[in-house]
Scaffold this motif. Structure first.
Motif, PDB file in Angstrom:
ATOM      1  N   THR A 284     -10.413  25.068 -21.786  1.00 29.62           N
ATOM      2  CA  THR A 284     -10.698  26.456 -21.652  1.00 29.62           C
ATOM      3  C   THR A 284     -11.771  26.395 -20.524  1.00 29.62           C
ATOM      4  N   ARG A 285     -12.405  25.502 -20.588  1.00 31.85           N
ATOM      5  CA  ARG A 285     -13.556  25.190 -19.769  1.00 31.85           C
ATOM      6  C   ARG A 285     -13.880  23.979 -18.747  1.00 31.85           C
ATOM      7  N   VAL A 286     -14.090  24.238 -17.496  1.00 31.18           N
ATOM      8  CA  VAL A 286     -14.725  22.792 -16.773  1.00 31.18           C
ATOM      9  C   VAL A 286     -15.770  22.836 -16.269  1.00 31.18           C
ATOM     10  N   GLU A 287     -16.883  21.248 -16.620  1.00 28.67           N
ATOM     11  CA  GLU A 287     -17.932  21.663 -15.231  1.00 28.67           C
ATOM     12  C   GLU A 287     -17.468  20.445 -14.433  1.00 28.67           C
ATOM     13  N   LEU A 288     -17.994  20.740 -13.519  1.00 28.92           N
ATOM     14  CA  LEU A 288     -17.789  19.997 -12.419  1.00 28.92           C
ATOM     15  C   LEU A 288     -19.190  19.849 -12.301  1.00 28.92           C
ATOM     16  N   SER A 289     -20.083  18.953 -11.702  1.00 32.80           N
ATOM     17  CA  SER A 289     -21.527  18.521 -11.323  1.00 32.80           C
ATOM     18  C   SER A 289     -21.780  17.218 -10.217  1.00 32.80           C
ATOM     19  N   LEU A 290     -22.274  17.369  -9.463  1.00 36.83           N
ATOM     20  CA  LEU A 290     -22.067  16.206  -7.716  1.00 36.83           C
ATOM     21  C   LEU A 290     -23.883  16.312  -7.364  1.00 36.83           C
ATOM     22  N   VAL A 291     -24.544  15.120  -7.969  1.00 32.67           N
ATOM     23  CA  VAL A 291     -25.832  14.845  -7.779  1.00 32.67           C
ATOM     24  C   VAL A 291     -26.071  14.436  -8.010  1.00 32.67           C
ATOM     25  N   ALA A 292     -26.808  14.116  -5.965  1.00 31.65           N
ATOM     26  CA  ALA A 292     -27.233  12.923  -6.012  1.00 31.65           C
ATOM     27  C   ALA A 292     -28.934  12.321  -6.322  1.00 31.65           C
ATOM     28  N   GLY A 293     -28.458  11.113  -7.148  1.00 24.16           N
ATOM     29  CA  GLY A 293     -29.956  10.392  -7.876  1.00 24.16           C
ATOM     30  C   GLY A 293     -30.733   9.128  -7.265  1.00 24.16           C
ATOM     31  N   ARG A 294     -32.138   8.404  -7.660  1.00 29.38           N
ATOM     32  CA  ARG A 294     -31.997   7.999  -6.676  1.00 29.38           C
ATOM     33  C   ARG A 294     -31.453   6.403  -6.196  1.00 29.38           C
ATOM     34  N   ASP A 295     -30.522   6.324  -7.233  1.00 25.14           N
ATOM     35  CA  ASP A 295     -30.042   4.765  -6.338  1.00 25.14           C
ATOM     36  C   ASP A 295     -28.474   5.262  -6.212  1.00 25.14           C
ATOM     37  N   ALA A 296     -27.496   6.434  -6.471  1.00 27.26           N
ATOM     38  CA  ALA A 296     -26.413   6.187  -6.602  1.00 27.26           C
ATOM     39  C   ALA A 296     -25.621   7.652  -6.185  1.00 27.26           C
ATOM     40  N   LEU A 297     -24.840   8.315  -5.741  1.00 26.15           N
ATOM     41  CA  LEU A 297     -24.216   9.681  -5.970  1.00 26.15           C
ATOM     42  C   LEU A 297     -23.372  10.004  -6.919  1.00 26.15           C
ATOM     43  N   ARG A 298     -23.398  10.983  -7.985  1.00 26.21           N
ATOM     44  CA  ARG A 298     -22.345  10.737  -9.205  1.00 26.21           C
ATOM     45  C   ARG A 298     -21.918  12.279  -9.327  1.00 26.21           C
ATOM     46  N   LEU A 299     -20.807  11.945  -9.368  1.00 22.78           N
ATOM     47  CA  LEU A 299     -19.764  12.731  -9.523  1.00 22.78           C
ATOM     48  C   LEU A 299     -19.083  12.957 -10.618  1.00 22.78           C
ATOM     49  N   ARG A 300     -19.183  14.237 -11.873  1.00 28.89           N
ATOM     50  CA  ARG A 300     -18.738  14.464 -12.735  1.00 28.89           C
ATOM     51  C   ARG A 300     -17.858  15.227 -13.099  1.00 28.89           C
ATOM     52  N   ILE A 326     -14.382   3.175  -1.216  1.00 26.32           N
ATOM     53  CA  ILE A 326     -15.648   2.962  -1.044  1.00 26.32           C
ATOM     54  C   ILE A 326     -17.098   2.110  -1.698  1.00 26.32           C
ATOM     55  N   GLY A 327     -16.609   1.176  -2.709  1.00 26.33           N
ATOM     56  CA  GLY A 327     -16.828   0.734  -3.084  1.00 26.33           C
ATOM     57  C   GLY A 327     -17.606   1.314  -4.460  1.00 26.33           C
ATOM     58  N   ALA A 328     -16.677   2.493  -4.489  1.00 22.47           N
ATOM     59  CA  ALA A 328     -17.665   3.994  -5.630  1.00 22.47           C
ATOM     60  C   ALA A 328     -16.952   2.857  -6.576  1.00 22.47           C
ATOM     61  N   ARG A 329     -17.585   2.940  -8.099  1.00 24.67           N
ATOM     62  CA  ARG A 329     -17.325   2.842  -9.726  1.00 24.67           C
ATOM     63  C   ARG A 329     -16.621   3.904 -10.064  1.00 24.67           C
ATOM     64  N   LEU A 330     -15.203   3.996 -10.659  1.00 27.32           N
ATOM     65  CA  LEU A 330     -14.649   5.427 -11.862  1.00 27.32           C
ATOM     66  C   LEU A 330     -14.891   4.829 -13.234  1.00 27.32           C
ATOM     67  N   THR A 340     -12.557  15.348 -21.538  1.00 29.26           N
ATOM     68  CA  THR A 340     -12.251  13.750 -21.033  1.00 29.26           C
ATOM     69  C   THR A 340     -13.364  13.857 -19.862  1.00 29.26           C
ATOM     70  N   GLN A 341     -13.531  13.259 -19.295  1.00 27.48           N
ATOM     71  CA  GLN A 341     -14.507  12.754 -19.107  1.00 27.48           C
ATOM     72  C   GLN A 341     -14.509  12.175 -17.229  1.00 27.48           C
ATOM     73  N   VAL A 342     -14.295  13.072 -16.445  1.00 30.57           N
ATOM     74  CA  VAL A 342     -13.977  11.591 -14.979  1.00 30.57           C
ATOM     75  C   VAL A 342     -15.771  11.408 -14.577  1.00 30.57           C
ATOM     76  N   CYS A 343     -16.101  10.789 -14.403  1.00 33.65           N
ATOM     77  CA  CYS A 343     -17.237   9.838 -13.137  1.00 33.65           C
ATOM     78  C   CYS A 343     -17.073   8.846 -11.888  1.00 33.65           C
ATOM     79  N   LEU A 344     -17.737   9.122 -11.361  1.00 30.20           N
ATOM     80  CA  LEU A 344     -17.630   8.530 -10.548  1.00 30.20           C
ATOM     81  C   LEU A 344     -18.577   8.724  -9.615  1.00 30.20           C
ATOM     82  N   VAL A 345     -19.348   6.644  -9.509  1.00 24.16           N
ATOM     83  CA  VAL A 345     -20.675   6.774  -8.679  1.00 24.16           C
ATOM     84  C   VAL A 345     -20.341   6.329  -7.528  1.00 24.16           C
ATOM     85  N   VAL A 346     -20.818   6.139  -6.440  1.00 27.26           N
ATOM     86  CA  VAL A 346     -21.545   6.171  -5.436  1.00 27.26           C
ATOM     87  C   VAL A 346     -22.339   5.265  -5.159  1.00 27.26           C
TER      88      VAL A 346
END
Length: 353
Positions: A284-300, A326-330, A340-346
């Motif tokens: 009933t709800r979805v949360e999407l975040s795309l944030v650039a940290g100090r070491d990587a870009l994270r999509l959740r 792209i050498g990312a970790r899923l 369910t949480q899908v997390c992609l770290v670039v």
């Protein structure tokens, strides 16, 4: 056939009749590849030799003697000595062969879509070469898998663009012509037929909208024209309209400069995640975040659905293949009843702030 072709064919026939050429001869004549069989045999031989030598020395220096015939009390001493020798031998051999258990465990769990799973060196010089060889083999297989996936996904994207273009140029324009023709017919039609013609007109208009939506899903033109931020907003908006599930977005407005491949991977993984949520999650709800940290870009992408993903289908495997490009970790976490949480770290993409 020219004389040069005939000469070339004769040379090839001569090579075939000899069974080889100079290059293959040189390759066979080289030194044989090093294998761990010889050093491992020597280690086990030395271990057993030392154990039995020490056992013999202990028996020779101890006051224990063996009568002829052997007395019953002496049998127990001999059995105890034999047990101690076998126990020491088993412990030393097991310690030497322990890296093989770790190697077998890695062989069972290895998955080319989950890169980076390697076995560290054990400090056992005889098996370190075997471990290094196996790790090098995994490196080659992962590189080949990544390269083949890149070619396949590039061909897939090209086919999607072609189909989207044909839908726009052929089907879309054809339906537009039909709408214009219906409008002229409705203007000249009797009043008792106009309601039916209006119904047909709405059906054609809905079909045209569907064709356009399919085209946008196949070829995200907004991604190429307006960038990743606008493309994700449009994707979430379309998802909410179709599924009636709200999407709470948190997209960093100061994203670092990303390559077109990275943007496309982020878009496609988000698209596949939302599709899976609409089909299977019951959320009933979805949360999407795309944030650039100090070491990587994270999509959740997180939902509050039923969770419990126990089998990865073609969609998730396709997401993992795209991440490898792209050498990312899923990672996908899905406890039963916990969503369910899908997390992609670039890696390598840091915030400029």
């Amino acid at each position: 056939m020219t004389p040069m072709d005939r000469h070339f064919g004769d040379d090839e026939a001569e090579k075939m009749s000899d069974g080889t050429d100079q290059r293959s001869i040189g390759q066979r004549a080289g030194p044989p590849a090093r294998t761990p069989a010889g050093p491992l045999f020597r280690r086990l031989f030395v271990i057993n030799g030392l154990v039995f030598a020490i056992g013999t020395l202990v028996l020779a220096l101890s006051p224990a003697t063996v009568s002829s015939p052997v007395l019953l009390t002496e049998v127990s001493v001999l059995l105890i000595g034999l047990v101690l020798i076998l126990a020491a031998n088993a412990m030393l051999v097991r310690t030497s062969l322990a890296p093989l258990d770790a190697l077998a465990s890695l062989m069972q769990r290895v998955d080319l879509l989950r890169a980076g799973d390697r076995l560290t060196e054990s400090g056992n010089g005889d098996l370190d070469h075997l471990i290094d060889t196996f790790n090098a083999m995994l490196d080659r297989l992962e590189a080949e898998r990544s390269e083949s996936s890149a070619h396949a996904l590039a061909a897939q994207e090209g086919e999607r663009r072609r189909i989207a273009q044909e839908l726009h140029d052929e089907v879309g324009q054809g339906l537009t012509v039909v709408l214009l023709g219906l409008k002229r017919v409705i203007d000249r039609a009797p009043a008792d037929l106009r309601d039916e013609l209006h119904s047909v007109q709405e059906t054609v208009r809905d079909s045209l909208d569907e064709v356009r939506q399919v085209g946008r899903r196949l070829r995200p033109g907004v991604l190429e024209d307006l960038g990743l931020h606008s493309a994700l907003s449009a994707l979430c908006h379309d998802f909410s309209q179709v599924s009636a599930i709200p999407v709470i977005r948190e997209v960093d407005p100061d994203l670092p400069g990303l390559s077109s491949d990275t943007e496309l991977v982020l878009y496609r993984i988000t698209q596949e995640s939302l599709t899976n949520i609409a089909r299977h999650a019951g959320a009933t709800r979805v949360e999407l975040s795309l944030v650039a940290g100090r070491d990587a870009l994270r999509l959740r992408i997180t939902d509050n659905g039923k969770g419990g993903v126990v089998r990865e289908g073609a969609g998730i495997r396709g997401m993992r293949e795209r991440a490898l490009l792209i050498g990312a970790r899923l990672t996908i976490t899905s406890p039963p009843g916990g969503g369910t949480q899908v997390c992609l770290v670039v890696p390598g993409t840091t915030s400029g702030r």
